[in-house]
Design an enzyme around this catalytic site. Structure first.
Site, PDB file in Angstrom:
ATOM      1  CB  SER A 148      -0.945  -0.035   1.201  1.00 11.49           C
ATOM      2  OG  SER A 148      -1.928   0.952   1.121  1.00 11.49           O
ATOM      3  NE  ARG A 218      -9.295   1.524  10.951  1.00 10.68           N
ATOM      4  CZ  ARG A 218      -8.283   0.992  10.302  1.00 10.68           C
ATOM      5  NH1 ARG A 218      -7.655   1.698   9.362  1.00 10.68           N
ATOM      6  NH2 ARG A 218      -7.879  -0.238  10.559  1.00 10.68           N
ATOM      7  CG  ASP A 320      -6.311  -3.627  -3.568  1.00 10.90           C
ATOM      8  OD1 ASP A 320      -7.085  -2.686  -3.309  1.00 10.90           O
ATOM      9  OD2 ASP A 320      -5.087  -3.585  -3.322  1.00 10.90           O
ATOM     10  CG  HIS A 353      -5.767  -2.119   0.097  1.00 13.40           C
ATOM     11  ND1 HIS A 353      -4.818  -2.174  -0.894  1.00 13.40           N
ATOM     12  CD2 HIS A 353      -5.255  -1.319   1.081  1.00 13.40           C
ATOM     13  CE1 HIS A 353      -3.781  -1.430  -0.544  1.00 13.40           C
ATOM     14  NE2 HIS A 353      -4.009  -0.922   0.648  1.00 13.40           N
ATOM     15  CG  ASP A 354      -7.700  -5.090   5.167  1.00 10.68           C
ATOM     16  OD1 ASP A 354      -6.941  -4.110   5.064  1.00 10.68           O
ATOM     17  OD2 ASP A 354      -8.628  -5.149   5.999  1.00 10.68           O
TER      18      ASP A 354
END
Length: 384
Positions: A148, A218, A320, A353-354
């Site tokens: 990232s 968040r 992602d 993405h994680d």
């Protein structure tokens, strides 16, 4: 289990920043794992993403549950084997996990920086990391690696210090943010700065924290880190069991937490607001926005990457959508245009993405194989 020990290094000399400002008397927190070999050729620098830190692997003796954020990747016998490599994790300037940031005292004024902390960029972070390596006596890295935002730093290393890097491992990253990503960052920043407790960034003096803004920031970010498939599989349209409903199955409220996904996002937001700094969030997301090495070349990424001379491994994940495989393919093409040595793996993974933080056997094996070949070359005394 790998035992970690946080260290700190003070730099008195001013560090010139991309903005034209400078910062002096700053500290960088870092951790190292493994042993630096005699010719100092086995060092690997790990660059962290938005809300991570220098605590990359292992645990602290007094905090056995505080596991490094990439511990599944890094350690003895793992994909990045600390029995073979000397791994360095550095906390970036402006962070809230040890290195000098907005909550620290400005040596020039004697007051807490707050919103007056200078704007920092990916390039500034790389320059600061290079200074740390200078002090450690490491002239050239076997590899620089990150996912990232950390991947952007790895890319920048290959352009700012091409002769100091032999390999770059860039995971779930991009050569710049697209408009959608910048938009997400801006909405998150607006949530923070419009919180009544933000106080123009000088909330420390008021003894308050803009938790409401941090929670929303968040929640927005977390949505972008997960794929649609994962969110549907984990939560779907499930209602919270604790909520009392009428015969229709709904409570019909515009403000209560009704669905499981709502409860999950609020939990993530609450947790984040307890440990992350609001000014740090503004700084780091803006550094993400600014990163664009092709800008100086009229948007031509191939020209920008002409400066790079190392070997590359790029990894992307099919679901992602924040840093899509198409962005990695852009970088692969630009590197191939310059006849660089590039390996590329596109992993079909459901996690969004994680995925770069999770255990996927294909992903871990790709990285393991890459570093194993690197270690073999080091042992044979060849060009890794």
């Amino acid at each position: 289990m790998l035992i970690a020990q946080s260290q700190s290094m003070l730099f008195e000399a001013p560090l010139p920043l991309q903005s034209g400002a400078a910062i002096r008397g700053y500290s960088l927190s870092y951790e190292t794992y493994g042993t630096l070999n005699a010719d100092k050729s086995n060092a690997v620098l790990i660059c962290h993403a938005l809300n991570a830190s220098h605590h990359v692997a292992g645990v602290y003796t007094d905090q056995p549950k505080n596991l490094g954020w990439w511990d599944n990747m890094i350690g003895p016998g793992k994909s990045l084997d600390t029995d073979q490599f000397f791994v360095i994790g550095v906390n970036n300037l402006g962070s809230c996990f040890g290195s000098t940031g907005p909550m620290h005292v400005n040596p020039d004024t004697g007051r807490v920086y707050g919103a007056d902390f200078p704007v920092v960029t990916v390039e500034d972070w790389v320059n600061a990391q290079a200074r740390l390596l200078d002090v450690l006596g490491i002239e050239q890295l076997a590899a620089v690696m990150g996912g990232s935002l950390g991947g952007m730093q790895a890319l920048s290393w290959t352009l700012q210090y091409p002769q100091r890097v032999k390999h770059a491992v860039v995971v779930a990253s991009a050569p710049n943010l697209n408009a959608e990503n910048i938009a997400f960052n801006e909405v998150a920043r607006r949530a923070i700065v419009t919180d009544p407790d933000f106080n123009d960034g000088h909330f420390y003096a008021q003894g308050v924290v803009p938790k409401r803004g941090l929670r929303i920031a968040r929640m927005i970010g977390h949505i972008t880190y997960l794929s649609d498939d994962v969110m549907n599989e984990k939560f779907g349209r499930e209602l919270r069991e604790a909520v009392t409903h009428n015969a229709t199955g709904y409570k019909y409220s515009t403000q209560d937490v009704e669905f499981q996904i709502e409860s999950y996002l609020r939990y993530q937001g609450d947790k984040f607001s307890e440990y992350f700094d609001a000014n740090t969030y503004l700084l780091i997301t803006r550094a993400l926005d600014y990163f664009d090495p092709a800008r100086a070349f009229g948007g031509d990424l191939s020209q920008a990457f002409a400066r790079a001379s190392c070997k590359f491994l790029l990894v992307s994940f099919s679901t992602d959508w924040r840093f899509s495989p198409a962005r990695s393919r852009e970088m692969v093409k630009a590197l191939l245009d310059n006849h660089r040595d590039v390996s590329y793996a596109e992993i079909d993974a459901p996690h969004g993405h994680d995925a770069f933080l999770l255990d996927d056997a294909r992903y871990m094996n790709v990285v393991r194989s890459y570093f194993a070949n690197m270690a073999k070359s080091l042992h044979e005394g060849g060009a890794a």
